[in-house]
Scaffold this motif. Sequence first.
Motif, PDB file in Angstrom:
ATOM      1  N   TYR A 168       0.811  -1.221   0.000  1.00  0.00           N
ATOM      2  CA  TYR A 168       0.000   0.000   0.000  1.00  0.00           C
ATOM      3  C   TYR A 168       0.842   1.268   0.000  1.00  0.00           C
ATOM      4  CZ  TYR A 168      -4.282  -2.686   0.887  1.00  0.00           C
ATOM      5  OH  TYR A 168      -5.343  -3.542   0.789  1.00  0.00           O
ATOM      6  N   ARG A 169       1.979   1.217   0.722  1.00  0.00           N
ATOM      7  CA  ARG A 169       2.808   2.418   0.808  1.00  0.00           C
ATOM      8  C   ARG A 169       3.288   2.835  -0.585  1.00  0.00           C
ATOM      9  NH1 ARG A 169       2.100   6.337   3.927  1.00  0.00           N
ATOM     10  NH2 ARG A 169       3.697   7.811   3.375  1.00  0.00           N
ATOM     11  N   LEU A 189       1.765   2.017  -3.391  1.00  0.00           N
ATOM     12  CA  LEU A 189       0.618   2.341  -4.245  1.00  0.00           C
ATOM     13  C   LEU A 189       0.062   3.729  -3.960  1.00  0.00           C
ATOM     14  CD1 LEU A 189      -1.223  -1.096  -4.043  1.00  0.00           C
ATOM     15  CD2 LEU A 189      -0.286  -0.058  -6.104  1.00  0.00           C
ATOM     16  N   GLY A 190       0.193   4.189  -2.714  1.00  0.00           N
ATOM     17  CA  GLY A 190      -0.400   5.477  -2.354  1.00  0.00           C
ATOM     18  C   GLY A 190      -1.911   5.360  -2.239  1.00  0.00           C
ATOM     19  N   LEU A 191      -2.600   6.507  -2.251  1.00  0.00           N
ATOM     20  CA  LEU A 191      -4.042   6.495  -2.005  1.00  0.00           C
ATOM     21  C   LEU A 191      -4.848   6.028  -3.216  1.00  0.00           C
ATOM     22  CD1 LEU A 191      -4.784   9.745   0.034  1.00  0.00           C
ATOM     23  CD2 LEU A 191      -4.909   7.388   0.837  1.00  0.00           C
ATOM     24  N   LEU A 192      -4.478   6.512  -4.397  1.00  0.00           N
ATOM     25  CA  LEU A 192      -5.387   6.352  -5.523  1.00  0.00           C
ATOM     26  C   LEU A 192      -5.172   5.093  -6.350  1.00  0.00           C
ATOM     27  CD1 LEU A 192      -5.647  10.072  -6.668  1.00  0.00           C
ATOM     28  CD2 LEU A 192      -7.314   8.714  -5.400  1.00  0.00           C
ATOM     29  N   ARG A 193      -3.908   4.582  -6.366  1.00  0.00           N
ATOM     30  CA  ARG A 193      -3.669   3.415  -7.219  1.00  0.00           C
ATOM     31  C   ARG A 193      -4.105   2.145  -6.514  1.00  0.00           C
ATOM     32  NH1 ARG A 193       1.695   2.151  -9.153  1.00  0.00           N
ATOM     33  NH2 ARG A 193       2.517   3.387  -7.443  1.00  0.00           N
ATOM     34  N   TRP A 194      -4.633   1.195  -7.285  1.00  0.00           N
ATOM     35  CA  TRP A 194      -5.039  -0.097  -6.745  1.00  0.00           C
ATOM     36  C   TRP A 194      -4.047  -1.155  -7.210  1.00  0.00           C
ATOM     37  CZ3 TRP A 194      -9.052  -1.000  -3.333  1.00  0.00           C
ATOM     38  CH2 TRP A 194      -9.775   0.147  -2.983  1.00  0.00           C
TER      39      TRP A 194
END
Lengths: 276, 301
Positions: A124-125, A127-132
């Motif tokens: 997740y780190r 990927l950040g908020l928007l990328r899945w």
Amino acid sequence: MTDSPVLRLEGAAFTYRGGAGVRGLDLSIRSGEAVALIGPNGAGKSTLLKGVLGLVPLTAGSIEVGGARATAAAAASAQTTDAATDPAREAHARDRMIGYLPQSIHVDPDFPINLEQVVMQGRYRRLGLLRWPGRKDRAVVRRALETVGLADLAERRFGELSGGQRQRGLLARALAGEPRLLLLDEPFNGLDQANRDALIDTLHTLKRQGVAVLVSTHDLELARLVCDSVVLVNGNQLASGPVDDVLTLGNVQECFEGVEVEVDEHTLVVPGHEGH
Amino acid sequence: MHRGAAGEWGPVSLFDALFGAFAIPFMARALLVMLVLAVVAGTVGVLVNLRGLEFISDGLTHAVFPGLAIGLAIGGTAGLLPGAAIAALAGAVILTWLDRAGVTSDAAIAILLTAAFSVGVIVVSRGDDYAGELETLLFGRVLTIPPEEVLPLVAVTVVAALAVVVTLKQQLFRAFDRSGSLAAGDSALVLDLVLNAAVALVVVAAASTIGTLLVLALLIVPGAAARLITRRMWWLFPAAAAFAAVAAWLGLAAGFAGSVAGGVDLPAGSMIVAVFIAGYAVVLTVRWFRDRVAAATGAVQ
């Protein structure tokens, strides 16, 4: 592999707001090296690891993660003009480079999440908020599960796994972030022999891949089998160096403060501690 | 409320109750707002369930009340939404702060929230139509939503949905493992504020439609039902949203049929909540039978 250390602490202290903490830390870990952190309960081993993660404030000295350096002085002032000691840059490097295995986590056994989804949290780190998660992320997760030997249980609900399998699953989560530095907090606590052997194999593999490892443990066998050097701490750093030079009876007795200890080739017996 | 409607349309078929009724403009507006609200409340409700935020959600429904009352006093019905939004967002910030400051005492939070509720009642009591206004605030006015309020209500709900969708991965990470999420660099403050604000916005929209007393059902029941329907994490959200949407639709239809065909003046908001609870009972029963069958099959093997 590079020659510059992945992690370097110089005269570092990490202190909670209440004043408890650990100080006088000087250590460096290079790519492919493993360092054992040994000391009694309450010695500050977990505090040190959390300090490296940025969860406990640096109150003296400096920390360098992957070449990005932060000093206690720069962190104390609101802003710094010195690019070489930029806390924000250090924090960014820290978030992207470090994998962390906590001593234990309290999970709701009914939480509807499977092992693969837990391991994906390690991505997740990046990927950040928007990328899945995409194909590459799923491949990395699959590889991390294979590294810890749990690929067959990917679809299993996390709460249904045994304690040892959960621990290895959390290690896979730490690996899924493709860390250059791995922090392990008492990873052998409560593991049976099979899970223990699997973990030791995994650590050897990671070292060969160039991952730097800092592991807090009471387990002398782990220190000897996996680690290149040892750091003894009890509120502050007492000794550091190659395993056999540091783990002398005198050093260990000083570190464990009069608690009766025995040291032989494989065993560190400390009453009241879960050691071997 | 759908007062005086009985008799206007005569007997009503099942088809009319389920579909034909929504050709009437006020029913269509109610359905549109309720469907959007139900889908978002269901989605947010899954996180409320996984994070165990039922108490904070309950708190927000109380915190919204003085905002609704003051909004009504100042701007009439047009002041309801802005008043509720300000109160709810302030409530979200205060509750997040209390949680972080370690104030976990239910008593302290309960005192604060009943205080907010009493302020609301005092403000309403200054008005001319005390009983009518109080009823509107407590039980909503889903069937009398003016056309110009549909867009703001949908907008408030969609903002709540966006806040949750953007942070969804990280919210689930924090729900599962607080310290792991912190160690990965996530900000607990930001995540909690976003989630509490999303809950607050759902409460705002729901308070304007089914009323502050019934809001909680919309937030809690679909998430709890989804936990019974599936054990797969990503299926929880569509399951809760679908459950809530169908229940909201059936609730409106049942209220319409009761009022028109039965001649019984059924409050629409309460009918919606009753169908939510009935739906939950059905899911619970099915799950109970499924578990028993699974246990029996397992025992035979």
